[in-house]
Design a protein around this motif. Sequence first.
Motif, PDB file in Angstrom:
ATOM      1  N   ALA A 184       3.425  -8.443  10.924  1.00 16.93           N
ATOM      2  CA  ALA A 184       4.091  -9.312   9.951  1.00 16.93           C
ATOM      3  C   ALA A 184       4.217 -10.735  10.495  1.00 16.93           C
ATOM      4  O   ALA A 184       4.011 -11.709   9.765  1.00 16.93           O
ATOM      5  CB  ALA A 184       5.465  -8.746   9.607  1.00 16.93           C
ATOM      6  N   ARG A 213       0.975 -12.731  10.347  1.00 16.80           N
ATOM      7  CA  ARG A 213       0.526 -13.094   8.991  1.00 16.80           C
ATOM      8  C   ARG A 213       1.595 -13.838   8.204  1.00 16.80           C
ATOM      9  O   ARG A 213       1.443 -14.056   7.004  1.00 16.80           O
ATOM     10  CB  ARG A 213       0.099 -11.819   8.242  1.00 16.80           C
ATOM     11  N   LYS A 228       4.490 -12.901   7.235  1.00 15.95           N
ATOM     12  CA  LYS A 228       5.131 -12.073   6.218  1.00 15.95           C
ATOM     13  C   LYS A 228       6.534 -11.670   6.660  1.00 15.95           C
ATOM     14  O   LYS A 228       6.830 -11.570   7.854  1.00 15.95           O
ATOM     15  CB  LYS A 228       4.314 -10.818   5.938  1.00 15.95           C
TER      16      LYS A 228
END
Length: 566
Positions: A348, A351, A353
């Motif tokens: 995460a 990226r 996220k």
Amino acid sequence: MPQSIAPAILHVDLATAGMRRVAASPRLSRGEGGRALSTALCDADSARRVAWDDADAPLCLAAGALAGCDLPGCGHVSLTFFSPRTGGAVTASLGGGLGHALARAGIAAVVVVGRAPQPVGLVIEDGDVRLVPAGELAGLATPARFDALAPCDAALVTGPAARAGAAFATAVVDRWHDAGPTGVGLALAAKNLAYVAVSGTGRVAAADPEGLERARAAMERLVAAAPALAGPCGFARHGTAALVDLTHGRRMQPTDDFRATYFPQTAPVNAPALGKRFAARGVACPGCSVPCRRVDAAGRLLPDMDALSHLTALLGLADAELAVFARQYCLEQGLDPAGAAASLAAWATARGKTPGVGLVREGLAALAAGDAWGREIEAALSLAVKGVPLPAFDPRGAYGLALSLAVGTGGPDPWRGGCLAHELLRKPVATDRFTFEGKARAVVLGENALAAAQSLGGCAYLSLAVTLEEWALALSAAAGAPVAAGDLAALGARVVCRERAQNLRQGLGPDADDLPAWFFSAPGTAGEGVAVPPLPRAAFLAARDKYRRLRGEGEIAAPREAAWTP
């Protein structure tokens, strides 16, 4: 009436279905079982480097030298294998009743080589040993696998994640005790060994039963008097997840993929909150008064320390139901929860996220299935030591712990150096957690003590109360020959030196004893009068050099000469 039994080492070749028994060495009576024995057996062919998935790579399961005795915390087994995570030989210690069952079946250790043509189970029933087809277990979750086995005293199983080739596939003993993130599930799957089931009716007789009873009583008194084990906030009431509040208060709780060391939303997802919300009950190993596993009213295993912290703070999520779901899902799949959570957090972060409930659930499924996305998540893990994810103790918050995480032979294990006791719990004497002064010697002594205790079958958690003095009293009574605490410390030193020599031959040189650069450059989260600076690199390297000198390295072959080969 069952009689006292002479232990043997069972050698199994899965490729040929060949089996043979060899009498165990008399050294077993001097404590050289468990971790000492499994490490030595895995080191028997030391002339070449071994790939983890080599059919000839040995996998060794050994009961402790005190297995079968009525002592708290002495039923652990040591499982040594060549790890797909580290590349070296790793020993996992597993709770449950498997150590006692092996001892009562007359087995000191099992050495497995070869690869079976199809999935098989190894069944040991006293003198009867056989391989049985296990193809019907494919796809079954671990609880269903245990249910499908014929009645036995204890068993170890893999889950669907191992068959799928998941990097963090693990193994489970007696439903609740799993083996960590070092890839033992893959090592078992590489041999097509789906389970080991053991039953034994033999009697393990002590030479001095009264002395053994005195040792047992002394150990139980110490456990009862240890706040971390038996206190109102200890493991007996909340499991090892009780330590989450401690790391939270010390500002060393890994948070948001180690970008912070303080998680403000800890209170609703700490161990007391989970215990109250899910009506938790304790589950203990046979003969142990500390029920460190916690199970909810629905029969789900609640998260332990690493799983709870990583499934909440590391992912930046304060969702109690998700944490409990994820822990149980990982258990059913035979997937290590802390390794899975660390990989998800890293993926995460890479990226950009923000982890949510859907991402965690779907990511865990991908990891367990070993599919393309699961491989991508596994590959994202960067904050690791020897390929193994860091546990739920940020190394910037305790310098002795940081050193022990770096030099651990099987990856970063917070229990192996003994620093949790004096740096976090302040027992038996508090040490300054923000200095490397004196920590190299402390780590050496802590590693030696735990290696010796695990050679007897001892539980790492009991090291918070039980010392080598009590273990020596117990071994003296069981064997009928005097053993001193210093003898056990010397045994532990030989075990650790052998493990380090194994790693060196496997290509894990001095540079492998290190922490990720992140911890030497980024500070932790300060507050409430606590500053958490980056680890001082020069002081760390000086402490690591001292650790190596204390281990006698530079003459790495010398410790191997003192170790034994069965």
